[in-house]
Design a protein around this motif. Structure first.
Motif, PDB file in Angstrom:
ATOM      1  N   VAL A 168       0.534  -1.378  -0.178  1.00  0.00           N
ATOM      2  CA  VAL A 168       0.380   0.087   0.006  1.00  0.00           C
ATOM      3  C   VAL A 168       0.644   0.889   0.019  1.00  0.00           C
ATOM      4  O   VAL A 168       1.522   1.141   0.770  1.00  0.00           O
ATOM      5  N   THR A 169       0.379   2.105  -1.294  1.00  0.00           N
ATOM      6  CA  THR A 169       1.094   3.623  -0.740  1.00  0.00           C
ATOM      7  C   THR A 169      -0.140   4.585  -0.416  1.00  0.00           C
ATOM      8  O   THR A 169      -0.942   4.061  -0.248  1.00  0.00           O
ATOM      9  N   ASP A 193      -0.802   7.088  -2.304  1.00  0.00           N
ATOM     10  CA  ASP A 193      -2.057   7.292  -3.351  1.00  0.00           C
ATOM     11  C   ASP A 193      -3.356   6.052  -3.949  1.00  0.00           C
ATOM     12  O   ASP A 193      -3.736   6.417  -4.449  1.00  0.00           O
ATOM     13  N   ASP A 194      -2.936   5.223  -3.114  1.00  0.00           N
ATOM     14  CA  ASP A 194      -3.457   4.231  -3.094  1.00  0.00           C
ATOM     15  C   ASP A 194      -4.865   4.252  -2.701  1.00  0.00           C
ATOM     16  O   ASP A 194      -5.907   5.684  -1.607  1.00  0.00           O
ATOM     17  N   VAL A 195      -6.224   3.745  -3.061  1.00  0.00           N
ATOM     18  CA  VAL A 195      -7.854   3.270  -2.586  1.00  0.00           C
ATOM     19  C   VAL A 195      -8.121   2.695  -1.754  1.00  0.00           C
ATOM     20  O   VAL A 195      -8.194   1.617  -2.019  1.00  0.00           O
ATOM     21  N   LEU A 196      -7.946   2.755  -0.527  1.00  0.00           N
ATOM     22  CA  LEU A 196      -8.894   1.402   0.772  1.00  0.00           C
ATOM     23  C   LEU A 196     -10.082   1.394   0.200  1.00  0.00           C
ATOM     24  O   LEU A 196     -10.916   2.059   0.330  1.00  0.00           O
ATOM     25  N   VAL A 197     -10.384  -0.042   0.420  1.00  0.00           N
ATOM     26  CA  VAL A 197     -11.914  -0.161   0.030  1.00  0.00           C
ATOM     27  C   VAL A 197     -11.769  -1.183   0.838  1.00  0.00           C
ATOM     28  O   VAL A 197     -11.179  -2.490   0.819  1.00  0.00           O
ATOM     29  N   LEU A 198     -13.390  -0.804   1.298  1.00  0.00           N
ATOM     30  CA  LEU A 198     -13.496  -1.917   3.082  1.00  0.00           C
ATOM     31  C   LEU A 198     -15.078  -2.893   1.779  1.00  0.00           C
ATOM     32  O   LEU A 198     -15.982  -1.500   1.750  1.00  0.00           O
ATOM     33  N   ARG A 199     -15.635  -3.839   1.488  1.00  0.00           N
ATOM     34  CA  ARG A 199     -16.350  -4.207   1.201  1.00  0.00           C
ATOM     35  C   ARG A 199     -17.018  -5.401   2.446  1.00  0.00           C
ATOM     36  O   ARG A 199     -16.715  -5.491   3.418  1.00  0.00           O
ATOM     37  N   PRO A 244      -3.399   2.576   7.347  1.00  0.00           N
ATOM     38  CA  PRO A 244      -2.244   2.177   7.212  1.00  0.00           C
ATOM     39  C   PRO A 244      -1.209   2.407   8.902  1.00  0.00           C
ATOM     40  O   PRO A 244      -0.477   3.787   8.404  1.00  0.00           O
ATOM     41  N   LYS A 245      -0.304   1.420   9.747  1.00  0.00           N
ATOM     42  CA  LYS A 245       0.353   2.461  10.427  1.00  0.00           C
ATOM     43  C   LYS A 245       1.660   2.679   9.689  1.00  0.00           C
ATOM     44  O   LYS A 245       2.374   4.120   9.979  1.00  0.00           O
ATOM     45  N   LYS A 246       2.481   1.969   9.065  1.00  0.00           N
ATOM     46  CA  LYS A 246       3.248   2.109   8.502  1.00  0.00           C
ATOM     47  C   LYS A 246       3.069   3.800   7.194  1.00  0.00           C
ATOM     48  O   LYS A 246       4.626   4.462   7.968  1.00  0.00           O
ATOM     49  N   LEU A 247       1.846   4.402   7.206  1.00  0.00           N
ATOM     50  CA  LEU A 247       2.060   4.924   5.992  1.00  0.00           C
ATOM     51  C   LEU A 247       1.498   7.013   7.118  1.00  0.00           C
ATOM     52  O   LEU A 247       2.218   7.228   7.459  1.00  0.00           O
ATOM     53  N   ALA A 248       0.920   6.494   8.547  1.00  0.00           N
ATOM     54  CA  ALA A 248       0.291   6.835   8.837  1.00  0.00           C
ATOM     55  C   ALA A 248       1.861   7.871  10.096  1.00  0.00           C
ATOM     56  O   ALA A 248       2.073   8.564  10.295  1.00  0.00           O
ATOM     57  N   ASP A 260      -4.515  11.612   5.236  1.00  0.00           N
ATOM     58  CA  ASP A 260      -5.601  10.926   4.373  1.00  0.00           C
ATOM     59  C   ASP A 260      -5.409  10.685   3.258  1.00  0.00           C
ATOM     60  O   ASP A 260      -4.282  10.369   2.926  1.00  0.00           O
ATOM     61  N   MET A 261      -6.103   9.323   3.123  1.00  0.00           N
ATOM     62  CA  MET A 261      -5.736   8.762   1.461  1.00  0.00           C
ATOM     63  C   MET A 261      -7.570   8.479   1.160  1.00  0.00           C
ATOM     64  O   MET A 261      -8.543   8.377   2.144  1.00  0.00           O
ATOM     65  N   VAL A 262      -8.538   8.766   0.591  1.00  0.00           N
ATOM     66  CA  VAL A 262      -9.298   7.963   0.035  1.00  0.00           C
ATOM     67  C   VAL A 262      -9.176   6.367  -0.109  1.00  0.00           C
ATOM     68  O   VAL A 262      -8.771   5.525   0.630  1.00  0.00           O
ATOM     69  N   ARG A 263     -10.699   6.669   0.522  1.00  0.00           N
ATOM     70  CA  ARG A 263     -11.098   5.135   1.213  1.00  0.00           C
ATOM     71  C   ARG A 263     -12.769   5.227   0.658  1.00  0.00           C
ATOM     72  O   ARG A 263     -13.191   6.099   1.700  1.00  0.00           O
ATOM     73  N   ILE A 264     -12.895   3.996   0.223  1.00  0.00           N
ATOM     74  CA  ILE A 264     -14.354   3.730  -0.051  1.00  0.00           C
ATOM     75  C   ILE A 264     -15.194   2.430   0.434  1.00  0.00           C
ATOM     76  O   ILE A 264     -13.937   1.694   0.594  1.00  0.00           O
ATOM     77  N   SER A 265     -16.349   2.994   1.169  1.00  0.00           N
ATOM     78  CA  SER A 265     -16.362   1.358   1.376  1.00  0.00           C
ATOM     79  C   SER A 265     -18.872   1.696   1.115  1.00  0.00           C
ATOM     80  O   SER A 265     -18.577   2.432   1.365  1.00  0.00           O
ATOM     81  N   ASP A 266     -18.252   0.533   1.310  1.00  0.00           N
ATOM     82  CA  ASP A 266     -19.914   0.722   1.561  1.00  0.00           C
ATOM     83  C   ASP A 266     -21.175   0.493   2.957  1.00  0.00           C
ATOM     84  O   ASP A 266     -22.256   0.139   3.846  1.00  0.00           O
TER      85      ASP A 266
END
Length: 567
Positions: free
Chosen positions: A426-427, A429-435, A454-458, A464-470
């Protein structure tokens, strides 16, 4: 029409005996005939040792009873379910509809000429209003009110925006164990709901905008004497409604009132949860919430309340600046000020009495907004055919147009296990997706949409990152987070088709969220999906009812048979 103690007699086949028996047993409580011949105001009791948000309910009830009796009516307190956000498993949203059913049936089952519902914690006000609209008995809503602010090292703190911000610092190694424990004892310094513009505050403001509660009811801090004076005044209003038999909730909830509520929701920087709840409330009436119209309002209505997580202040500052009446005065002709309220006043009359507070900066003018557009935007695209939401007022501007690689988590449990794995590919610039975190998939659509960085990015400084989910997200949370993707993945929505490495494009200005995979490939993936069966958690009881009848986010997540027209 029967009223007072004669209303809704228990069926024994002899109405005279039913009333005789009812009076005989209620007299065991020590009531006189004079008391029992008065109009009755029912008062819900949602106090619980598990629910600190409702910690002031016993005092509110005493003040309400005083107001009812001073106006010549008789108060009767009755218990209902109490839902506390952080104490409800699997999630408070799972229980909202149960509370709505409980409250509606108790209003119907027991004799009362008017009812006062008392609630606050996120799902309770929506549940109670859903119930009130369905029962359609004259109703006064009393929010319990927000906490007062906390302090730490000279900084003002508010649950739960600062809970999340400071926990993020702890995860990033910027705060140690000793300090985070000190913070833990200072974030919630009194009873009451979160003192930021979370779901509880949003729904309290929406309730006031709808005309279902007294002016200033949304913002008075929970421990303040003013809160209890308002409760007494609410009791007086309910007593008059019991005598006059109105107005009823469906008389108040006109299309204009619902539009006013949507405008206020946008202008306060309201919680995305508020849209689900307002949709469910509207669906209990003959009216609906149009997502396209809501989004259009979002382009026209600026954010005027400078409150976390969209701004800087807290609910008590909003209150001392003039509260919802002052906000509505600033919104002016954007609202239908001729809409009626339970007091008989119009919003125009309430706005005319709004306090002018020199030098206050918590409520801005339209000429000087916090944000030029409203809090919430509605997105569509091949990932969200029936819509998704983003709280753009609490997002990072630079991420509102973003294309990134999908990093997919199959469930909340999967995310919990892997998000902090140092080996996670993960970087920033990625988009975290939870389904599988929607109404059916989780179940109960938990507030898991605020995926942690993700802790290593924090620890590398990523905020902040783009995160998407239902899933849903707490109204207290912040970040560039797309929520309520509909249909959810568990019922075959397109989110189920996303794979690691797929590219996803977010463009809030264009109101779009798209998976950049061609249609032929998506059809191939869809064909390979296994048919969904009944999950183990839904084999019996309330869980089975929930699984079989829950609607999607765009329909308010109510049960399909509980809408105004039934199933």
């Amino acid at each position: 029409m029967a009223d007072g103690l004669r209303k809704g007699l228990t069926s024994y086949g002899d109405a005279g005996f039913s009333l005789f028996l009812r009076k005989a047993f209620i007299k065991a409580m020590g009531y006189s005939d004079d008391a029992l011949n008065r109009p009755i105001v029912g008062i819900t009791n949602t106090y619980s040792d598990y629910n600190p948000c409702h910690g002031n309910v016993p005092q509110i009830i005493e003040a309400v009873k005083r107001g009812v009796m001073l106006s010549g009516a008789m108060p009767f307190v009755f218990p209902t379910i109490s839902i506390a956000e952080s104490f409800a498993h699997p999630t408070s949203m799972y229980l909202r509809n149960l509370m709505a059913m409980d409250t509606e049936e108790m209003i119907r089952a027991q004799p009362m000429d008017a009812v006062i519902v008392i609630g606050g914690c996120d799902k309770t006000l929506p549940a109670q209003i859903m119930a009130a609209v369905s029962a359609d008995l004259p109703t006064v809503v009393i929010p319990v009110g927000p906490m007062v602010v906390g302090h730490h090292k000279g900084e003002v703190l508010g649950a739960c925006t600062d809970c999340r911000r400071l926990w993020g610092k702890y995860r990033a190694g910027e705060i140690d164990d000793v300090e985070i424990e000190a913070v833990n004892g200072r974030l919630a310094p009194s009873v009451g709901t979160c003192m930021v513009m979370g779901t509880a505050s949003t729904m309290a403001c929406v309730t006031e905008a709808l005309g279902l509660s007294l002016p200033m009811s949304a913002t008075i801090p929970a421990p303040h004497a003013e809160r209890f004076r308002l409760a007494e005044a609410s009791g007086r209003v309910a007593a008059e409604m019991a005598k006059t038999k109105g107005p009823k909730p469906r008389e108040i909830l006109t299309p204009s009132a619902l539009r006013n509520a949507q405008i206020v929701m946008q202008a306060i920087g309201g919680s995305t949860n508020g849209l689900i709840h307002l949709t469910a409330i509207a669906n209990r009436s003959p009216h609906k919430i149009d997502l396209a119209a809501f989004d259009k309002l979002g382009r026209e209505v600026p954010v005027l309340v400078d409150l976390k997580p969209s701004g800087e202040h807290y609910m008590e500052h909003f209150h001392h600046a003039g509260g919802v009446p002052k906000l509505m005065a600033q919104l002016g002709d954007l609202l239908d000020l001729d809409a009626k309220t339970i007091t008989g006043q119009t919003l125009r009359e309430i706005v005319a009495g709004a306090e002018e507070v020199p030098g206050q900066d918590a409520i801005r003018s339209k000429a000087n907004p916090i944000k030029a557009e409203g809090a919430i935007a509605i997105l569509h695209g091949n990932l969200a055919p029936r819509g998704a939401v983003i709280k753009q007022s609490a997002a990072s501007p630079k991420l509102l147009q973003h294309t990134g690689r999908a990093v997919v988590f199959e469930s909340v449990e999967d995310m919990t296990l892997r998000v902090d794995d140092p080996a996670l590919d993960v970087t920033a610039d990625d988009v975290l997706v939870l389904r599988n975190a929607g109404p059916k998939g989780a179940p109960g659509m938990p507030e898991a949409g605020y995926l942690p960085i993700p802790k290593k990015l924090a620890r590398a400084g990523v905020k902040d990152m783009v995160r998407i989910s239902d899933a849903r997200m707490s109204g207290t949370a912040f970040g560039t987070i797309v929520l309520h993707i509909t249909p959810e993945s568990a019922v075959g929505g397109p989110l189920a088709l996303v794979r690691n490495g797929d590219m996803i494009r977010l463009d809030v200005a264009k109101r779009s969220i798209d998976l950049l995979v061609d249609d032929a490939e998506l059809e191939k993936r869809r064909a390979a999906q296994a048919a969904a069966g009944t999950p183990d958690w839904a084999k019996r009881g309330y869980a089975q009812l929930f699984n079989q009848t829950i609607l999607q986010a765009d329909e308010g997540c109510d049960f399909d048979f509980m809408r105004a027209e039934g199933k």
